[in-house]
Design a protein around this motif. Sequence first.
Motif, PDB file in Angstrom:
ATOM      1  N   CYS A 187       0.844  -1.199   0.000  1.00 34.35           N
ATOM      2  CA  CYS A 187       0.000   0.000   0.000  1.00 34.35           C
ATOM      3  C   CYS A 187       0.877   1.246   0.000  1.00 34.35           C
ATOM      4  O   CYS A 187       2.077   1.193   0.253  1.00 34.35           O
ATOM      5  N   GLY A 188       0.270   2.391  -0.294  1.00 30.13           N
ATOM      6  CA  GLY A 188       0.932   3.680  -0.126  1.00 30.13           C
ATOM      7  C   GLY A 188       2.072   3.975  -1.070  1.00 30.13           C
ATOM      8  O   GLY A 188       2.920   4.818  -0.770  1.00 30.13           O
ATOM      9  N   ILE A 189       2.092   3.308  -2.236  1.00 33.84           N
ATOM     10  CA  ILE A 189       3.178   3.535  -3.191  1.00 33.84           C
ATOM     11  C   ILE A 189       2.681   4.379  -4.349  1.00 33.84           C
ATOM     12  O   ILE A 189       1.648   4.083  -4.944  1.00 33.84           O
ATOM     13  N   PRO A 220      -2.842   8.294  -6.002  1.00 28.19           N
ATOM     14  CA  PRO A 220      -3.680   7.274  -6.635  1.00 28.19           C
ATOM     15  C   PRO A 220      -4.809   6.730  -5.768  1.00 28.19           C
ATOM     16  O   PRO A 220      -5.656   5.999  -6.269  1.00 28.19           O
ATOM     17  N   TRP A 221      -4.831   7.066  -4.471  1.00 25.30           N
ATOM     18  CA  TRP A 221      -5.895   6.590  -3.578  1.00 25.30           C
ATOM     19  C   TRP A 221      -7.061   7.576  -3.497  1.00 25.30           C
ATOM     20  O   TRP A 221      -8.091   7.271  -2.930  1.00 25.30           O
ATOM     21  N   GLN A 222      -6.891   8.767  -4.066  1.00 19.18           N
ATOM     22  CA  GLN A 222      -7.941   9.779  -4.019  1.00 19.18           C
ATOM     23  C   GLN A 222      -9.143   9.356  -4.857  1.00 19.18           C
ATOM     24  O   GLN A 222      -9.011   8.899  -5.994  1.00 19.18           O
ATOM     25  N   GLY A 265      -8.956   8.966 -10.262  1.00 18.51           N
ATOM     26  CA  GLY A 265      -8.159   9.683 -11.248  1.00 18.51           C
ATOM     27  C   GLY A 265      -7.949  11.127 -10.856  1.00 18.51           C
ATOM     28  O   GLY A 265      -8.552  11.642  -9.910  1.00 18.51           O
ATOM     29  N   ALA A 266      -7.077  11.807 -11.606  1.00 16.08           N
ATOM     30  CA  ALA A 266      -6.720  13.195 -11.310  1.00 16.08           C
ATOM     31  C   ALA A 266      -7.763  14.198 -11.795  1.00 16.08           C
ATOM     32  O   ALA A 266      -7.644  15.386 -11.527  1.00 16.08           O
ATOM     33  N   THR A 309      -2.407   4.517 -11.680  1.00 12.13           N
ATOM     34  CA  THR A 309      -3.276   5.652 -11.361  1.00 12.13           C
ATOM     35  C   THR A 309      -4.280   5.352 -10.261  1.00 12.13           C
ATOM     36  O   THR A 309      -4.900   6.274  -9.737  1.00 12.13           O
ATOM     37  N   VAL A 310      -4.465   4.089  -9.912  1.00 14.00           N
ATOM     38  CA  VAL A 310      -5.394   3.717  -8.836  1.00 14.00           C
ATOM     39  C   VAL A 310      -4.676   2.752  -7.899  1.00 14.00           C
ATOM     40  O   VAL A 310      -4.285   1.652  -8.298  1.00 14.00           O
ATOM     41  N   GLN A 311      -4.499   3.171  -6.650  1.00 14.63           N
ATOM     42  CA  GLN A 311      -3.753   2.385  -5.676  1.00 14.63           C
ATOM     43  C   GLN A 311      -4.275   2.713  -4.284  1.00 14.63           C
ATOM     44  O   GLN A 311      -4.789   3.804  -4.039  1.00 14.63           O
TER      45      GLN A 311
END
Length: 440
Positions: A187-189, A220-222, A265-266, A309-311
């Motif tokens: 996580c958190g990468i 990427p977690w947003q 995504g952004a 982009t998604v994490q």
Amino acid sequence: MSPSCPVEFSEVEYPQVENQRRQQFWDPVRLALFTLAIAAIIGIAIGIVTHFVVADDKSFCYLASFKITNIKYKEKYGIRTSREFAERSHQIERMISRIFRSSTRGRRFIKSHVVKLSPDEDGVNVLMVLMFRYPSTDSAERIMKKIERLLYPSLNTNQLPLTVNKQSFRITPINSKKMRNLLNSRCGIRMTSSYMPLPASSSTERIVQGSETAMEGEWPWQASLQLLGVGHQCGASLISNTWLVTAAHCFLRNKDPNQWIVTFGATIKPPAMKRSVCKIIIHENYDRQINENDIALVQLTIQVEFSNTVQRVCLPDSSIKLPPKTSVFVTGFGSIVDDGPTQNKLRQARVETISNDVCNRKDVYDGMITPGMLCAGFMEGKIDACKGDSGGPLVYPDKRDIWYLVGIVSWGQSCGLPKKPGVYTRVTRYREWIASKTGV
């Protein structure tokens, strides 16, 4: 009222203008000179474009394996969430980073991550990924040779804290998809080269004095929580492939999961990914009058596939305590002025933690801050979360550049006012509650 009709224009309103005839200019000599000049300009333009295309950098990923012989394997090394694994991995990553950054080519090195520590009769086997940026015209094999020429002599020195068996060292090029698969259990990468993306003095707009996120995949977690037919309402943070954490007050208007969607995504439009919601869990003791226990969980109907982009973000251990003035980052699609419109592009800001004692001063929040809350911002104001950022993440990177969710945007007096910093739900206080509901 009758529907409006298309407006028709007559030729009188738009008279045709007859152009004057011009003296003939293109004699054969002038035409030849002009053709040569145009050819030269085109040639220069192509050269400039080629230069920038050639000079354009891209990421190159490698899988490295080697043996460390001056330490013994511990059982906790096999548990990636353990303190022992984190500390030993950080030591290894820091050693590799120093080797590369000490050279003139150090700027090409982005980061490294230990994927696995396994036992060996002579010590510990290490499997790690390495990331570099080189011109896109370079080949992975040629870059690998450069890496080996730089790395191998350094492994022979006695100045390293860990003894690496040089003969055991292997480097293999891998594509970004394989690298992501290797790191999916982590996580958190973030798959970007930025470690601390914003100085506190940034004066561009966002989240009330922040900036637009630099690139896709930076946070990427947003996620964006959206009501069908209404649009963005709140932010959220992905903590597994099916669960998100957000604020309880986001669901005061509507608690029906069928009325909500989640995008990643952004940008909100277009999103990198979209999912529907099957369950919403609001904290049983949420008190909207005093903003206590302002936390909720959202479960997706279909799990997400992790990518660049998604994490997911890491959840902190309940024992973690951040001292005052620790740099943390808040992100969201909220307004950049009080009661302003939602922003389509994700925005970010660096803020600092503020102790509850300071935040509870009479001239700040006068005792309204409870142990389950965390203040972050600046006492002079200006940089802050705002309306529409609610439920979004406040994150912190550890020494290994692993990112943890330490706060959830909850409340505050207006946006960016002096002595009125942002107030966040303190995630460490709810670590057991999250685990009890989600198993994460």
